[in-house]
Write an enzyme that holds these catalytic residues in place. Structure first.
Site, PDB file in Angstrom:
ATOM      1  N   GLN A 152       0.770  -1.154   0.272  1.00 26.92           N
ATOM      2  CA  GLN A 152       0.058   0.046  -0.033  1.00 26.92           C
ATOM      3  C   GLN A 152       0.660   1.157  -0.036  1.00 26.92           C
ATOM      4  OE1 GLN A 152      -3.142   1.179  -0.499  1.00 26.92           O
ATOM      5  NE2 GLN A 152      -3.593  -1.434  -1.178  1.00 26.92           N
ATOM      6  N   SER A 153       1.872   1.012  -0.666  1.00 27.84           N
ATOM      7  CA  SER A 153       3.178   2.282  -0.711  1.00 27.84           C
ATOM      8  C   SER A 153       2.140   3.399  -1.642  1.00 27.84           C
ATOM      9  CB  SER A 153       3.987   1.860  -1.375  1.00 27.84           C
ATOM     10  OG  SER A 153       4.532   3.131  -1.377  1.00 27.84           O
TER      11      SER A 153
END
Ligand SMILES: *Cc1c(COP(=O)(O)O)cnc(C)c1O
Length: 336
Positions: free
Chosen positions: A77-78
């Site tokens: 989930q960068s």
């Protein structure tokens, strides 16, 4: 030093300057100090956030070197991966992302919604790998493969945290110093979330130009605990200052607080959930569960402990990250 920045290759991606706004209801709720927010969630690139400022200099460098493919590695989930994918799309070049399962939990939302969904929409190639994978080796391997296929890959470091990416936050610090002059205020303290350290390193360098009137910058770690971690930020400060030909800032200017990480990077804490609700319900301001929620929790704790005087003026850096709210739907359900 501003002129040394101006001579660097830069590819415009951001809406600048981002707004500086008072948080009057939050200030009143906490019984002082005067709190302001720097809206770097509003940098404008694919839902905004701090990586856009770094990517202006990174992409400038990449294009000057003839790159036609950006490669980077990050967590699933960068925000950094999402903004790198968007930057590549803007420049009309390719993007390959290697995303590691960094958090110790899995849910289908976590691997399909939020940032990872946006990465795919933005046209990046996404590969999800296990925690513990050697990400540097994975990137080098992909770079070699791309070169054999006649491409010109450019590896973007973790979080964009190396010069020239850090220059984006040197520039942001100068922007804040100008804005505070225009608003007729002086910030005594600035709070921010620290992950890969480049945002803090850039701000330390930029604020050091204000000499003795520089604000005290508090990096609230969301990633790691311990002195090694601060050493990493200090190295980035030194590299950034050297690249720009600046006088190196004093080590005392690099403050890292490890008390708000919680159990692990990306794992919610109760204080983070409270901070998220407080910002939303008093200011209509949406924070994120991984970075800015923990950073605001750190700022609130400092205020409640009396470490910030009631008559001081404080700036909270909203560094973005809001697309990660949606994959945290289940983890946050109790707080809503
Ligand atoms: C990456 C990130 C940070 C931390 O910035 P670093 O330069 O990696 O320390 C803070 N907030 C958000 C929302 C981020 O995505």
């Amino acid at each position: 030093m501003a002129s040394s920045l101006a001579s660097r290759p830069r590819f415009k991606l951001c809406h600048l300057p981002t707004p500086l706004e008072p948080l009057k209801r939050l200030s009143a709720h906490l019984g002082g100090p005067q709190i302001w927010v720097k809206r770097d969630d509003a940098t404008g690139l694919a839902f905004g956030g701090n990586k856009a400022r770094k990517l202006e200099f990174i992409l400038g460098d990449a294009l000057a070197k003839g790159a036609d493919l950006l490669l980077t590695a990050a967590g699933v989930q960068s925000n950094h991966a999402r903004q790198t994918a968007a930057a590549a799309a803007r420049a009309g070049i390719g993007c390959e992302l290697v995303l590691a399962r960094m958090v110790p939990f899995a849910s289908s939302d976590y691997e399909t919604s939020g940032n990872v969904m946006l990465d795919k929409l933005l046209g990046a190639t996404v590969e999800i790998v296990e925690r513990g994978t050697d990400l540097n080796a994975a990137m080098n391997e992909r770079a070699d493969r791309a070169k054999r296929a006649g491409r010109a890959p450019y590896i973007v470091p973790f979080g964009g945290s190396a010069p020239p990416g850090t220059f984006g936050y040197v520039d942001a610090a100068l922007e804040i110093l100008n804005q505070q002059n225009d608003a007729g205020i002086t910030f005594d303290h600035v709070f921010q979330a620290t992950g890969s350290g480049g945002t803090q390193a850039g701000l330390v360098c930029g604020f050091s130009t204000a000499g003795s009137s520089a604000p005290r910058l508090h990096g609230i770690s969301v990633l790691a605990k311990g002195a090694d971690y601060r050493d990493k930020v200090l190295r980035l400060v030194a590299e950034t200052a050297a690249e720009l030909g600046m006088k190196p800032p004093s080590d005392d200017a690099t403050i890292v607080n490890y008390e708000h990480v919680g159990d692990h990077y990306g794992v919610p804490t109760e204080a983070m959930k409270d901070a998220l609700a407080l910002a939303a319900r008093h200011e209509g301001l949406i924070l994120d569960p991984v970075y800015t929620g923990k950073a605001l929790a750190g700022m609130i704790a400092a205020i409640r402990k009396g470490q910030i005087a009631k008559n001081e003026t404080v700036l909270f850096m909203h560094t973005g990250g809001t697309p990660a709210l949606f994959p945290y739907r289940e983890a946050l359900s109790g707080a809503l």
